[in-house]
Design a protein around this motif. Structure first.
Motif: not given
Length: 230
Positions: A117-118, A136-141, A149-151, A191-196
Motif C-alpha cells: 500500500l503506497p 513507483m517504488l511499490a511497482i518495483g517491489v 498493490i492496493v491504491t 498484512h499490509v506493507l506501507l511504502i513511502d
C-alpha cells in the motif's frame, strides 16, 4: 535491453543519478559503484527492533519496518530522492523498488506480507507531479515479489504544509488525521506493507497506520527507500 533502447542510449546516454557517470546497458538509475556504496541501514535484519521500527512504538500499530539506505539531505545520495520526486523521473522509483526487493529477499521480510500500500499523495500534488513516487517504488517491489498493490484504500484528505522544515512533533501534528480510509475490501485479515520514499520522524507512516488500524484483522508494516539518520 533491446536494440532500440541501446540505440537511444548511444545517442542520449543514460547517466547515474548520483555521480553522473554513464550507465552500462544493464544498469538502471544508479551505476554499480554508487549502488555498492549506498549507506545501507540493514534494518531488514532486525525488522521488529531497529531505529525506524522504534519510531512507531506506542504511537501506531506498525509491526516491522525497514529502509534501504540512510538518507541525508543535500548529500550525493539524496539526489536519488530529489530527482524521483521533482525531476519527472518515475523510473527511479521503479528501479529502486526492485533493488529494495532484491536485497530484502535475502531475509524473510516479505514472507508474511499480503499486499503493498503506497502512501497516497493529495490530488493537488498528484496533478502537479504526474505520478506518486511511493507507488513507483511499490511497482518495483511488486515486480520482484509479485505482491499485489492496493491504491484505492486510503485517501489523503488535504495537503498540509511541507514536512521538510518541521520538527518531529510539528510533523506529527501536520499530518494527523490527514488520511481517510475509503475502501477496506482488500485489507481485511491482510498484512499490509506501507511504502513511502523517506522516513524521517515516521509521522506520515504513523498517520497512515492509524487510519488503517480499525480494519478487521489487519496487520501493518512499513518500508521506505531512505531513513533520515539523526
Amino acid at each position: 535491453m533491446n536494440w532500440w533502447t541501446r540505440f537511444l542510449d548511444f545517442i542520449s546516454p543514460r547517466l547515474c543519478v548520483v555521480c553522473g557517470q554513464r550507465l552500462a546497458p544493464t544498469e538502471r538509475s544508479l551505476c554499480g559503484v554508487c549502488l555498492f556504496h549506498l549507506p545501507r541501514t540493514g534494518f531488514y535484519l532486525k525488522p521488529l527492533d531497529n531505529p525506524m521500527a522504534q519510531l512507531f512504538w506506542k504511537l501506531s500499530p506498525v509491526q516491522k519496518a525497514a529502509a534501504l539506505f540512510y538518507y541525508q539531505p543535500h548529500s550525493e545520495t539524496a539526489q536519488l530522492v530529489y530527482r524521483l520526486k521533482y525531476n519527472n523521473r518515475p523510473d527511479i522509483g521503479e528501479n529502486m523498488g526492485r533493488v529494495i526487493a532484491n536485497e530484502l529477499q535475502q531475509s524473510d521480510f516479505f514472507s508474511n506480507i499480503d499486499v503493498l500500500l503506497p502512501v497516497p499523495l493529495s490530488s493537488k500534488r498528484l496533478r502537479q507531479r504526474g505520478y506518486n513516487q511511493s507507488e513507483m517504488l511499490a511497482i518495483g517491489v511488486s515486480d520482484i515479489t509479485h505482491l499485489p498493490i492496493v491504491t484505492k484504500a486510503l485517501r489523503r484528505k488535504e495537503f498540509h504544509q511541507s514536512q521538510t522544515k518541521l520538527n518531529r512533533w510539528q510533523r506529527q501534528e501536520n499530518v494527523a488525521d490527514t488520511f481517510q480510509l475509503v475502501d477496506d475490501s482488500h485489507l481485511k485479515g491482510r498484512h499490509v506493507l506501507l511504502i513511502d520514499d523517506v522516513c524521517t520522524t515516521g509521522a506520515t507512516l504513523i498517520a497512515c497506520a492509524n487510519a488503517l488500524k480499525d480494519v478487521e484483522g489487519i496487520r501493518i508494516s512499513s518500508l521506505t527507500l531512505g531513513f533520515t539518520k539523526d
